[in-house]
Scaffold this motif. Sequence first.
Motif, PDB file in Angstrom:
ATOM      1  N   ILE A 179     123.128  74.109  31.945  1.00  0.00           N
ATOM      2  CA  ILE A 179     121.269  74.504  32.178  1.00  0.00           C
ATOM      3  C   ILE A 179     121.578  75.800  31.228  1.00  0.00           C
ATOM      4  CG2 ILE A 179     120.536  76.529  33.671  1.00  0.00           C
ATOM      5  CD1 ILE A 179     120.432  74.060  35.162  1.00  0.00           C
ATOM      6  N   SER A 180     120.267  75.385  30.368  1.00  0.00           N
ATOM      7  CA  SER A 180     120.389  76.299  28.634  1.00  0.00           C
ATOM      8  C   SER A 180     119.082  77.592  29.252  1.00  0.00           C
ATOM      9  CB  SER A 180     119.764  75.122  28.132  1.00  0.00           C
ATOM     10  OG  SER A 180     121.003  74.619  27.514  1.00  0.00           O
ATOM     11  N   HIS A 181     119.210  78.414  28.355  1.00  0.00           N
ATOM     12  CA  HIS A 181     118.129  79.703  28.688  1.00  0.00           C
ATOM     13  C   HIS A 181     118.188  80.189  27.477  1.00  0.00           C
ATOM     14  CE1 HIS A 181     115.873  82.487  30.712  1.00  0.00           C
ATOM     15  NE2 HIS A 181     116.152  83.433  29.486  1.00  0.00           N
ATOM     16  N   THR A 182     117.107  79.844  26.446  1.00  0.00           N
ATOM     17  CA  THR A 182     116.632  80.245  25.455  1.00  0.00           C
ATOM     18  C   THR A 182     115.701  81.433  25.184  1.00  0.00           C
ATOM     19  OG1 THR A 182     115.584  78.072  24.343  1.00  0.00           O
ATOM     20  CG2 THR A 182     114.496  79.987  23.563  1.00  0.00           C
ATOM     21  N   CYS A 183     116.244  82.816  23.619  1.00  0.00           N
ATOM     22  CA  CYS A 183     115.578  83.721  24.277  1.00  0.00           C
ATOM     23  C   CYS A 183     115.764  84.405  22.238  1.00  0.00           C
ATOM     24  CB  CYS A 183     116.750  85.270  25.512  1.00  0.00           C
ATOM     25  SG  CYS A 183     118.208  84.541  24.556  1.00  0.00           S
ATOM     26  N   TYR A 184     115.146  85.453  22.513  1.00  0.00           N
ATOM     27  CA  TYR A 184     114.726  85.489  21.139  1.00  0.00           C
ATOM     28  C   TYR A 184     115.018  87.746  20.539  1.00  0.00           C
ATOM     29  CZ  TYR A 184     112.639  81.108  21.401  1.00  0.00           C
ATOM     30  OH  TYR A 184     111.947  80.160  21.988  1.00  0.00           O
ATOM     31  N   LEU A 185     114.381  87.507  19.522  1.00  0.00           N
ATOM     32  CA  LEU A 185     114.989  89.237  19.587  1.00  0.00           C
ATOM     33  C   LEU A 185     114.265  90.078  19.949  1.00  0.00           C
ATOM     34  CD1 LEU A 185     116.726  91.418  17.637  1.00  0.00           C
ATOM     35  CD2 LEU A 185     114.859  91.003  16.138  1.00  0.00           C
ATOM     36  N   GLY A 186     114.202  90.719  21.187  1.00  0.00           N
ATOM     37  CA  GLY A 186     113.327  91.942  21.306  1.00  0.00           C
ATOM     38  C   GLY A 186     113.044  90.881  22.929  1.00  0.00           C
TER      39      GLY A 186
END
Length: 195
Positions: A179-186
Motif C-alpha cells: 500500500i502506497s501513500h504520497t506526501c509532500y513538504l508541509g
Amino acid sequence: GEPVLAGWTIYLDLNNNGVKDPTEPSTVTDANGFYTFSVTPDANKATSTNDPYYVREIVQTGWTQTDPGASTNFARGPLLVTAATPSYANQNFGNTEAFNCSVSGPVTACPETNSLSYTSTVTPSTGVLTYAWSLINNTAGAVISGSATGSSISVVPSGTDFIAGGSFNVQLVVTRNGISHTCYLGSEVSPGTNV
C-alpha cells in the motif's frame, strides 16, 4: 507476513451484499487469528440459506483489506464456499494498518545554500517501509544528493548554486505491505510547499 489479528469478525454473507446482516452467522478470530465455520453447502440453489456461502470479514477502522484479491462485485473479494469447493484450509484475510506520512524541512533557501535536509515521519511506523523521494516542479537546479530511498534526503544544487528565483517541491511515496501513500513538504496535497 502480516501480523496475526485477533478479535476480528468473520461472517457468512448469505445474500452476498457485502454487509453483515443481523441473521448471518459470524465468528471472531482467536488469539492466533484463526476462525472456523461448520456449514454444509450443497448444489440446491432453491434453498438460498445453504449454498453458496461468501466468507467475509468486517474490516476495522484504520485498516485496509489486502487479500483475498479484487472481485467484480466488491473492492475485495470474499472466499466462496460451494458444493464444488466445500472446504478451505488456511484461507486467510490479509490486512494492513492505514498510515500517514509527512515531510519536514526548510521552505526557503538562498541561491548559495549548500544543502537542504528533508525528513519523513510515518505514523504508525510499523512494518517494512520503502521510500521513494523526488523533486517536482524543479526550476531551481536542485538534485537529491545520494540515496532517494531512505527516510531522509539532502537536496543540493546541481551546479555551484541553486538557480536564483527558481523553486521546487519535495514529494515522497512511502509503501508498506503493498500500500502506497504520497506526501509532500508541509502537506498531503500535491504539490505541497514551494521551496
